[in-house]
Design a protein around this motif. Sequence first.
Motif, PDB file in Angstrom:
ATOM      1  N   LEU A 275       0.868  -1.170   0.000  1.00 23.07           N
ATOM      2  CA  LEU A 275       0.000   0.000   0.000  1.00 23.07           C
ATOM      3  C   LEU A 275       0.907   1.222   0.000  1.00 23.07           C
ATOM      4  CD1 LEU A 275      -2.701   1.537   0.358  1.00 23.07           C
ATOM      5  CD2 LEU A 275      -2.531   1.091   2.829  1.00 23.07           C
ATOM      6  N   SER A 276       0.896   1.969  -1.108  1.00 21.03           N
ATOM      7  CA  SER A 276       1.842   3.076  -1.283  1.00 21.03           C
ATOM      8  C   SER A 276       1.110   4.406  -1.358  1.00 21.03           C
ATOM      9  CB  SER A 276       2.672   2.874  -2.550  1.00 21.03           C
ATOM     10  OG  SER A 276       3.417   1.671  -2.467  1.00 21.03           O
ATOM     11  N   PHE A 277       1.683   5.413  -0.680  1.00 23.01           N
ATOM     12  CA  PHE A 277       1.102   6.751  -0.640  1.00 23.01           C
ATOM     13  C   PHE A 277       2.043   7.763  -1.273  1.00 23.01           C
ATOM     14  CE2 PHE A 277      -0.919   4.546   2.854  1.00 23.01           C
ATOM     15  CZ  PHE A 277      -2.217   5.037   2.875  1.00 23.01           C
ATOM     16  N   THR A 278       1.446   8.756  -1.906  1.00 27.32           N
ATOM     17  CA  THR A 278       2.177   9.929  -2.366  1.00 27.32           C
ATOM     18  C   THR A 278       1.548  11.147  -1.697  1.00 27.32           C
ATOM     19  OG1 THR A 278       0.721  10.158  -4.291  1.00 27.32           O
ATOM     20  CG2 THR A 278       2.779   8.923  -4.588  1.00 27.32           C
ATOM     21  N   GLU A 282       6.708  10.207   0.296  1.00 21.75           N
ATOM     22  CA  GLU A 282       6.344   8.871  -0.169  1.00 21.75           C
ATOM     23  C   GLU A 282       6.390   7.901   1.001  1.00 21.75           C
ATOM     24  OE1 GLU A 282       8.649   7.652  -3.509  1.00 21.75           O
ATOM     25  OE2 GLU A 282       7.861   9.232  -4.821  1.00 21.75           O
ATOM     26  N   VAL A 283       5.276   7.211   1.204  1.00 20.14           N
ATOM     27  CA  VAL A 283       5.133   6.283   2.321  1.00 20.14           C
ATOM     28  C   VAL A 283       4.526   4.993   1.796  1.00 20.14           C
ATOM     29  CG1 VAL A 283       3.993   5.870   4.527  1.00 20.14           C
ATOM     30  CG2 VAL A 283       4.795   8.167   3.968  1.00 20.14           C
ATOM     31  N   GLU A 299       5.057  -3.979  10.342  1.00 22.75           N
ATOM     32  CA  GLU A 299       4.765  -3.263   9.100  1.00 22.75           C
ATOM     33  C   GLU A 299       4.027  -1.944   9.347  1.00 22.75           C
ATOM     34  OE1 GLU A 299       6.068  -4.056   6.396  1.00 22.75           O
ATOM     35  OE2 GLU A 299       6.718  -6.100   6.816  1.00 22.75           O
ATOM     36  N   LEU A 300       3.498  -1.761  10.547  1.00 23.70           N
ATOM     37  CA  LEU A 300       2.797  -0.522  10.890  1.00 23.70           C
ATOM     38  C   LEU A 300       3.568   0.306  11.916  1.00 23.70           C
ATOM     39  CD1 LEU A 300      -0.909  -1.765  11.098  1.00 23.70           C
ATOM     40  CD2 LEU A 300       0.169  -0.453   9.255  1.00 23.70           C
ATOM     41  N   ALA A 301       4.848   0.084  12.037  1.00 28.57           N
ATOM     42  CA  ALA A 301       5.669   0.860  12.961  1.00 28.57           C
ATOM     43  C   ALA A 301       5.616   2.339  12.588  1.00 28.57           C
ATOM     44  CB  ALA A 301       7.117   0.366  12.937  1.00 28.57           C
ATOM     45  N   ALA A 302       5.627   3.195  13.603  1.00 27.36           N
ATOM     46  CA  ALA A 302       5.443   4.630  13.378  1.00 27.36           C
ATOM     47  C   ALA A 302       6.658   5.414  13.861  1.00 27.36           C
ATOM     48  CB  ALA A 302       4.194   5.112  14.105  1.00 27.36           C
ATOM     49  N   PRO A 303       7.649   5.604  13.009  1.00 29.89           N
ATOM     50  CA  PRO A 303       8.811   6.402  13.415  1.00 29.89           C
ATOM     51  C   PRO A 303       8.418   7.867  13.612  1.00 29.89           C
ATOM     52  CG  PRO A 303       8.883   5.955  11.062  1.00 29.89           C
ATOM     53  CD  PRO A 303       7.752   5.128  11.613  1.00 29.89           C
ATOM     54  N   ASN A 304       9.160   8.557  14.431  1.00 26.83           N
ATOM     55  CA  ASN A 304       8.870   9.962  14.713  1.00 26.83           C
ATOM     56  C   ASN A 304       9.504  10.835  13.635  1.00 26.83           C
ATOM     57  OD1 ASN A 304       7.929  12.215  16.065  1.00 26.83           O
ATOM     58  ND2 ASN A 304       9.685  12.303  17.445  1.00 26.83           N
ATOM     59  N   ASP A 305       9.006  10.708  12.391  1.00 24.66           N
ATOM     60  CA  ASP A 305       9.623  11.386  11.246  1.00 24.66           C
ATOM     61  C   ASP A 305       8.701  12.397  10.574  1.00 24.66           C
ATOM     62  OD1 ASP A 305       7.787   9.717  10.078  1.00 24.66           O
ATOM     63  OD2 ASP A 305       9.208   8.646   8.804  1.00 24.66           O
ATOM     64  N   GLY A 306       7.481  12.531  11.067  1.00 23.44           N
ATOM     65  CA  GLY A 306       6.566  13.515  10.511  1.00 23.44           C
ATOM     66  C   GLY A 306       5.857  13.086   9.242  1.00 23.44           C
ATOM     67  N   THR A 307       6.248  11.956   8.655  1.00 24.09           N
ATOM     68  CA  THR A 307       5.600  11.476   7.425  1.00 24.09           C
ATOM     69  C   THR A 307       5.095  10.044   7.598  1.00 24.09           C
ATOM     70  OG1 THR A 307       7.809  10.916   6.561  1.00 24.09           O
ATOM     71  CG2 THR A 307       6.832  13.001   5.839  1.00 24.09           C
ATOM     72  N   THR A 308       6.002   9.076   7.615  1.00 23.76           N
ATOM     73  CA  THR A 308       5.583   7.684   7.777  1.00 23.76           C
ATOM     74  C   THR A 308       4.867   7.472   9.097  1.00 23.76           C
ATOM     75  OG1 THR A 308       7.415   6.862   6.417  1.00 23.76           O
ATOM     76  CG2 THR A 308       6.380   5.290   7.905  1.00 23.76           C
ATOM     77  N   PRO A 310       2.959   9.483  11.196  1.00 28.90           N
ATOM     78  CA  PRO A 310       1.546   9.868  11.261  1.00 28.90           C
ATOM     79  C   PRO A 310       0.637   9.031  10.360  1.00 28.90           C
ATOM     80  CG  PRO A 310       2.930  11.819  11.194  1.00 28.90           C
ATOM     81  CD  PRO A 310       3.836  10.647  10.944  1.00 28.90           C
ATOM     82  N   VAL A 311       1.121   8.674   9.177  1.00 32.27           N
ATOM     83  CA  VAL A 311       0.298   7.848   8.290  1.00 32.27           C
ATOM     84  C   VAL A 311       0.113   6.458   8.899  1.00 32.27           C
ATOM     85  CG1 VAL A 311       0.106   6.797   6.001  1.00 32.27           C
ATOM     86  CG2 VAL A 311       1.005   9.122   6.228  1.00 32.27           C
ATOM     87  N   ALA A 312       1.193   5.888   9.448  1.00 31.69           N
ATOM     88  CA  ALA A 312       1.104   4.570  10.087  1.00 31.69           C
ATOM     89  C   ALA A 312       0.124   4.596  11.248  1.00 31.69           C
ATOM     90  CB  ALA A 312       2.476   4.125  10.564  1.00 31.69           C
ATOM     91  N   ALA A 313       0.149   5.673  12.034  1.00 34.14           N
ATOM     92  CA  ALA A 313      -0.747   5.777  13.178  1.00 34.14           C
ATOM     93  C   ALA A 313      -2.211   5.769  12.733  1.00 34.14           C
ATOM     94  CB  ALA A 313      -0.449   7.056  13.961  1.00 34.14           C
ATOM     95  N   ILE A 314      -2.519   6.530  11.717  1.00 30.92           N
ATOM     96  CA  ILE A 314      -3.900   6.628  11.245  1.00 30.92           C
ATOM     97  C   ILE A 314      -4.357   5.330  10.596  1.00 30.92           C
ATOM     98  CG2 ILE A 314      -5.385   7.813   9.577  1.00 30.92           C
ATOM     99  CD1 ILE A 314      -3.746  10.376  10.217  1.00 30.92           C
ATOM    100  N   VAL A 315      -3.494   4.727   9.784  1.00 30.27           N
ATOM    101  CA  VAL A 315      -3.840   3.444   9.164  1.00 30.27           C
ATOM    102  C   VAL A 315      -4.005   2.372  10.235  1.00 30.27           C
ATOM    103  CG1 VAL A 315      -2.998   1.605   7.654  1.00 30.27           C
ATOM    104  CG2 VAL A 315      -2.780   4.002   6.943  1.00 30.27           C
ATOM    105  N   GLY A 316      -3.091   2.353  11.221  1.00 26.88           N
ATOM    106  CA  GLY A 316      -3.185   1.377  12.302  1.00 26.88           C
ATOM    107  C   GLY A 316      -4.449   1.538  13.111  1.00 26.88           C
ATOM    108  N   ALA A 317      -4.837   2.781  13.401  1.00 25.90           N
ATOM    109  CA  ALA A 317      -6.072   3.018  14.143  1.00 25.90           C
ATOM    110  C   ALA A 317      -7.282   2.547  13.349  1.00 25.90           C
ATOM    111  CB  ALA A 317      -6.201   4.507  14.475  1.00 25.90           C
TER     112      ALA A 317
END
Length: 390
Positions: A275-278, A282-283, A299-308, A310-317
């Motif tokens: 599942l790829s985002f632009t 790019e995430v 696969e849903l790890a959420a690094p504190n990078d401001g891009t991957t 936040p997207v991981a957090a929302i997808v995981g939720a």
Amino acid sequence: MISRRSLIRGAAATAIAAPAAGLLVTQAGGVTRKKPGRAAAPLSLKIVNNSGEFDSKSVHVYIVGNDGKNQVRVTPEGELKPVSVGDNGGDGFTDYAIPLTGEATTLQLPEMSGRIYVACGEKLKIKAVEGGDGSAALAYPAGWVSGDPNFNVMHDCAEFTYKGGAMYCNTTMVDMFSVPLGIQLKGDKDQKTGFLKQGGRDQVFKAVKGAEGFGDLVIDDKRVIAPGHGLGEGKFSESFFDAYTDKVWETYSSKELVVTTNAGKFTGKVSGDKLSFTGPGEVSFNKPSTKDILFCDGELAAPNDGTTGPVAAIVGAAFNRSTLASIAEQPTTDPAEFYKGDVVHEYVKAMHAATEDGKAYGFAFDDVAGFASYIEDGGASEMTLTLTPF
């Protein structure tokens, strides 16, 4: 949008847990922080025993965590002391218990980040060990592991960071639920969270026990363990989310998924197993396993990078709330849409249904869209942790 992922994922069965100062951070909107300077005065921390089940003499409190340099504990006098292997007694465990002096006990909480544990009936068995860098650390309770020395002790905890006069705190069911706890925080505002409805504890136990595939997570009347930890104990299906994940992948192979974060809008689509985002960046995510979804990791790890992250957090939720396949614009903010369909996270559903404000920390991304039992105050003056009626 992301707060303190590392802390609330919990410690592994025999791992050394090390809550670090600063892991509790402000969510979107934040608070007004005090100007940097000298350390803030100790915060008044009141422990109230309204359990109705245990008298105060049989309730033991532990305040443990990290001051930014060392793993520490708070004494009954409010002193911050580094933990030491020499603190282990003849039984091999420390005794950091703070006794309660009555229905309400007022303590002094110095600046630190960590957990407030409450143990009912008997004391916790917490061992001080030598960490990898040679400094002392604590092996925290892991009540979801049958071989843990605290498995038969009824206990629970709240989490916090107190820094620069600001307090960030929450109750948590990320690992398990046992003792009903509520938090009140006074300062710039007067807030509370975590309090259960009347009969809420029984409601949680009955709901989880009666849900197909979840019943084995209920350990007598002592606790309900989170499904992720149930995997390791053979109490929960490792394929629980597989059919739902397949549905998500099928859905977004033919249409777009839009995820909006503080950084902007990300547009995603599935190609193969990815599942790829632009968007602002790019995430991409490989198809997650049930374990990845429950722990909001892998696969849903959420690094504190401001891009991957936040997207991981929302997808995981959205996975945990069963809204990802049905709603193509995330995050979903209407709780009436949560926990519907054939694959439902009944553990988290039960936790939210039992609280007065509908908020709970049932999984690591439960703070997405503000549904976690979390409060903060930049000018905190008093915190009260209440053991509420069983």
